[in-house]
Motif scaffolding. Structure first.
Motif, PDB file in Angstrom:
ATOM      1  N   LEU A  35       0.809  -1.223   0.000  1.00  0.00           N
ATOM      2  CA  LEU A  35       0.000   0.000   0.000  1.00  0.00           C
ATOM      3  C   LEU A  35       0.844   1.277   0.000  1.00  0.00           C
ATOM      4  O   LEU A  35       0.525   2.209  -0.742  1.00  0.00           O
ATOM      5  N   PRO A  36       1.921   1.365   0.784  1.00  0.00           N
ATOM      6  CA  PRO A  36       2.718   2.599   0.734  1.00  0.00           C
ATOM      7  C   PRO A  36       3.244   2.924  -0.662  1.00  0.00           C
ATOM      8  O   PRO A  36       3.303   4.092  -1.046  1.00  0.00           O
ATOM      9  N   LYS A  37       3.581   1.905  -1.436  1.00  0.00           N
ATOM     10  CA  LYS A  37       4.048   2.135  -2.810  1.00  0.00           C
ATOM     11  C   LYS A  37       2.887   2.606  -3.687  1.00  0.00           C
ATOM     12  O   LYS A  37       3.029   3.545  -4.467  1.00  0.00           O
ATOM     13  N   PHE A  38       1.754   1.939  -3.556  1.00  0.00           N
ATOM     14  CA  PHE A  38       0.570   2.282  -4.347  1.00  0.00           C
ATOM     15  C   PHE A  38       0.103   3.703  -4.031  1.00  0.00           C
ATOM     16  O   PHE A  38      -0.227   4.479  -4.922  1.00  0.00           O
ATOM     17  N   ALA A  39       0.088   4.040  -2.754  1.00  0.00           N
ATOM     18  CA  ALA A  39      -0.443   5.328  -2.309  1.00  0.00           C
ATOM     19  C   ALA A  39       0.588   6.451  -2.370  1.00  0.00           C
ATOM     20  O   ALA A  39       0.232   7.616  -2.272  1.00  0.00           O
ATOM     21  N   ASN A  40       1.850   6.079  -2.497  1.00  0.00           N
ATOM     22  CA  ASN A  40       2.931   7.050  -2.392  1.00  0.00           C
ATOM     23  C   ASN A  40       2.855   7.772  -1.042  1.00  0.00           C
ATOM     24  O   ASN A  40       3.036   8.984  -0.945  1.00  0.00           O
TER      25      ASN A  40
END
Length: 107
Positions: free
Chosen positions: A61-66
């Protein structure tokens, strides 16, 4: 199902969604506890995902959400922010307005 697809599905299926550590009744970190308390005080239905029991989501999620940290509040498919932003919006009355309007629209 790929993790990113699962995340997209969760966000699409829940107009108000909090990714957090723990659950609303038993948050597992102070940031999640403060964020969920602000949302609960807005008295709207919301979904949540416990990232501690979903390590794939926690890592992707951190990668997807930036956005690198948790909790993360998503409203109508858009990332609103984390604990500090949630609390700031709550104190200004903006969170209540946003969540009530969203809940009414999707109710």
């Amino acid at each position: 199902m790929e993790t990113i697809d699962k995340i997209k599905q969760q966000i699409n299926e829940n107009p108000i969604l909090l990714y957090m550590k723990g659950s609303p009744k038993f948050p597992s970190c102070g940031f999640s506890a403060r964020a969920v308390e602000a949302i609960i005080q807005c008295q709207v239905p919301f979904g949540y995902v416990d990232i501690l029991t979903n390590p794939d989501i926690r890592s992707e999620l951190p990668k997807f959400a930036n956005w690198p940290t948790f909790p993360q509040l998503w409203v109508e498919g858009e990332l609103i922010g984390g604990c500090d932003i949630i609390l700031e919006m709550f104190q200004k009355g903006e969170l209540h307005t946003l969540l009530k309007e969203t809940a009414t629209k999707h109710g």
